[in-house]
Design a protein around this motif. Structure first.
Motif, PDB file in Angstrom:
ATOM      1  N   LEU A   1       0.829  -1.200   0.000  1.00 25.34           N
ATOM      2  CA  LEU A   1       0.000   0.000   0.000  1.00 25.34           C
ATOM      3  C   LEU A   1       0.870   1.258   0.000  1.00 25.34           C
ATOM      4  O   LEU A   1       0.584   2.228  -0.723  1.00 25.34           O
ATOM      5  CB  LEU A   1      -0.907  -0.009   1.233  1.00 25.34           C
TER       6      LEU A   1
ATOM      7  N   ASP B   1       2.386   1.821  -3.399  1.00 29.06           N
ATOM      8  CA  ASP B   1       1.411   2.295  -4.389  1.00 29.06           C
ATOM      9  C   ASP B   1       1.138   3.789  -4.273  1.00 29.06           C
ATOM     10  O   ASP B   1       0.687   4.418  -5.232  1.00 29.06           O
ATOM     11  CB  ASP B   1       0.088   1.532  -4.228  1.00 29.06           C
ATOM     12  N   THR B   2       1.400   4.357  -3.096  1.00 29.30           N
ATOM     13  CA  THR B   2       1.048   5.763  -2.863  1.00 29.30           C
ATOM     14  C   THR B   2       2.260   6.652  -2.583  1.00 29.30           C
ATOM     15  O   THR B   2       2.218   7.845  -2.867  1.00 29.30           O
ATOM     16  CB  THR B   2       0.089   5.874  -1.669  1.00 29.30           C
ATOM     17  N   LEU B   3       3.338   6.069  -2.022  1.00 31.17           N
ATOM     18  CA  LEU B   3       4.522   6.845  -1.663  1.00 31.17           C
ATOM     19  C   LEU B   3       5.783   6.131  -2.173  1.00 31.17           C
ATOM     20  O   LEU B   3       5.687   5.139  -2.883  1.00 31.17           O
ATOM     21  CB  LEU B   3       4.592   7.015  -0.137  1.00 31.17           C
TER      22      LEU B   3
END
Length: 494
Positions: free
Chosen positions: A163, A166-168
């Motif tokens: 997760l 995917d974002t950072l």
């Protein structure tokens, strides 16, 4: 005076905050153990190193644990609980900050080794504190909570890391854990008392060197065995030298007045039984946490993040039920919890071994739930009963021995099972070119069949598990305590 001392001690020991400080530190260390695995491919490209080299970010972590955990046994006798804990969390914080800011692969590897050094202290220390501040009839519940952490950390690592990726950026896999480590440090600073007995023991340098060569040689040998082949000269030499060093180490310990590891713990049959069951459990569990995602991604072509989400229900349910399992252990005894747990694990591997390229996704989720429930019932309960079988003076040695066995079992399990998977895949592709998905399914099925056999061995061994008899020393302590209470009452009457 004794009554005042006991009152002061009881006021010092607040089990809730103490457990919070210890378990948060352990969770972060175990989370870090697996969280980076999902980013290895990306890191290989960023640092421009090959997959063989980048794997050392995982292997180096296990290797450090295998080397340092045995040394922790004697350090817990030489230094106070607070000194050990503060050192552990400080190493974790330093290693995590270096890792989050590492500009090169070599510095990131050094940071991983520093992180592992912190965990190598935290895991044995946590068990030792639990067995000191909790009476025998409450240790099962406390170890159940620790089991929650031991399973939740490695299990949630890949999912949360996926997760984050995917974002950072990958750096946030490390920055994410800093607030938790600071919380642990502050709670330990405020609430953690010194509960261990300090002894005038000296660290035998020769024993440390032999232990390092022994455990390090074996873990290194099996870690590179899958890559270079088990008949490779480097692999064989490393394993042989490691085994020889361990033999010399064991002989030396039996002849020392104050050994680094007191091998007299092996004189207790229930301890030996527990160590064997722990080895099999960790061998199977940690290799499963690697092989199962590989099967899902290679045979079923599922994305990495989706794979983590599918494995999440079993891990979360296990976390929720871990304290309950611990209380059942306290109430009904070890066999009532451990034997059903080993049966569930065997059923899980039996189902895994039948998986192919067309297995329904819901079946994987359900099977993983069954597997994790079984592992949850076995893991903490076996450890609790294993250490309960020892007199209190052997706790540091017993904890160091069991933790070392578990880390070595994990490293060996991953290396051996991945090697077998790779060999089976290669053999299948030689006869059936271009059928990569089927090859992965065939290799995974074969590996899970081997795990099934080991799981059945654990079922049989669990039938011999029983609650340890109260030691004579414990009985003497109880008698002395009752006599002291009667004397105090008489004095009060006067």
């Amino acid at each position: 005076m004794n009554q005042q001392m006991n009152t002061t001690l009881n006021q010092q020991i607040k089990t809730g905050p103490i457990m919070a400080a210890l378990l948060v530190a352990g969770f972060v260390g175990l989370f870090s153990e697996t969280a980076l695995n999902i980013a290895l491919g990306q890191l290989s490209q960023i640092f421009q190193v090959n997959p063989t080299t980048i794997q050392w970010l995982a292997t180096g972590y296990f290797l450090t644990l295998g080397i340092l955990v045995p040394v922790t046994g004697i350090l817990m006798q030489k230094f106070t609980t607070r000194q050990m804990f503060m050192t552990s969390v400080s190493l974790s914080i330093i290693g995590t900050i270096i890792a989050a800011t590492a500009p090169s692969f070599s510095l990131l590897l050094v940071a991983r080794i520093i992180q592992a050094a912190g965990l190598a202290i935290a895991l044995p220390l946590t068990q030792n504190v639990i067995f000191t501040i909790f009476p025998p009839n409450k240790r099962g519940g406390a170890m159940g909570i620790m089991g929650l952490v031991m399973l939740a950390g490695p299990a949630l690592g890949p999912t949360l890391a996926g997760l984050i990726l995917d974002t950072l950026s990958w750096h946030w896999i490390f920055w994410f854990t800093i607030p938790f480590l600071l919380f642990s440090f502050l709670f330990g600073l405020v609430y953690l008392p010194n509960v261990n007995e300090i002894r005038k023991v000296s660290i035998d340098v020769i024993s440390v060197i032999l232990s390092t060569i022994g455990f390090g040689g074996i873990v290194y040998g099996v870690s590179v065995g899958g890559e270079h082949g088990w008949t490779n000269t480097t692999v064989l030499t490393s394993i042989i030298i490691g085994a020889a060093a361990l033999i010399i180490f064991a002989i030396r310990q039996t002849k020392m007045e104050t050994p680094m590891l007191n091998l007299k713990a092996f004189n207790y049959p229930l301890f030996v039984l527990g160590v064997i069951m722990s080895f099999i459990t960790f061998f199977n569990m940690l290799s499963m946490l690697v092989i199962l995602p590989m099967y899902m991604q290679m045979a079923l072509l599922i994305a990495a993040f989706t794979t983590g989400l599918m494995l999440l229900p079993g891990s979360l349910l296990n976390c929720i039920l871990a304290p309950t399992i611990g209380h059942l252990f306290d109430k009904y005894g070890p066999k009532a919890v451990i034997t059903p747990g080993t049966i569930l694990v065997a059923i899980g591997y039996g189902l895994y071994s039948q998986f192919g390229t067309d297995t329904a996704l819901w079946m994987i989720v359900v099977t993983h739930i069954v597997m994790m429930l079984g592992i949850g019932a076995v893991l903490a309960s076996v450890q609790t009963n294993t250490l309960n079988s020892l007199p209190k003076r052997y706790y540091p040695d017993g904890i160091a021995l069991t933790q070392t066995v578990q880390q070595v079992a994990g490293a060996v399990g991953i290396a051996v099972m991945v090697s077998i998977l790779s060999a089976k895949e290669t053999g299948y592709l030689a006869a059936n070119p271009n059928e990569h998905a089927q090859a992965a399914a065939s290799g995974s099925s074969f590996v899970f069949t081997i795990s099934l056999i080991l799981a059945v061995v654990n079922v049989v061994l669990s039938l011999f598990i029983k609650s340890p008899s109260p030691s004579p020393s414990s009985s003497t302590i109880k008698v002395k305590t009752k006599s002291a209470m009667k004397t105090t009452e008489s004095i009060n009457r006067v």
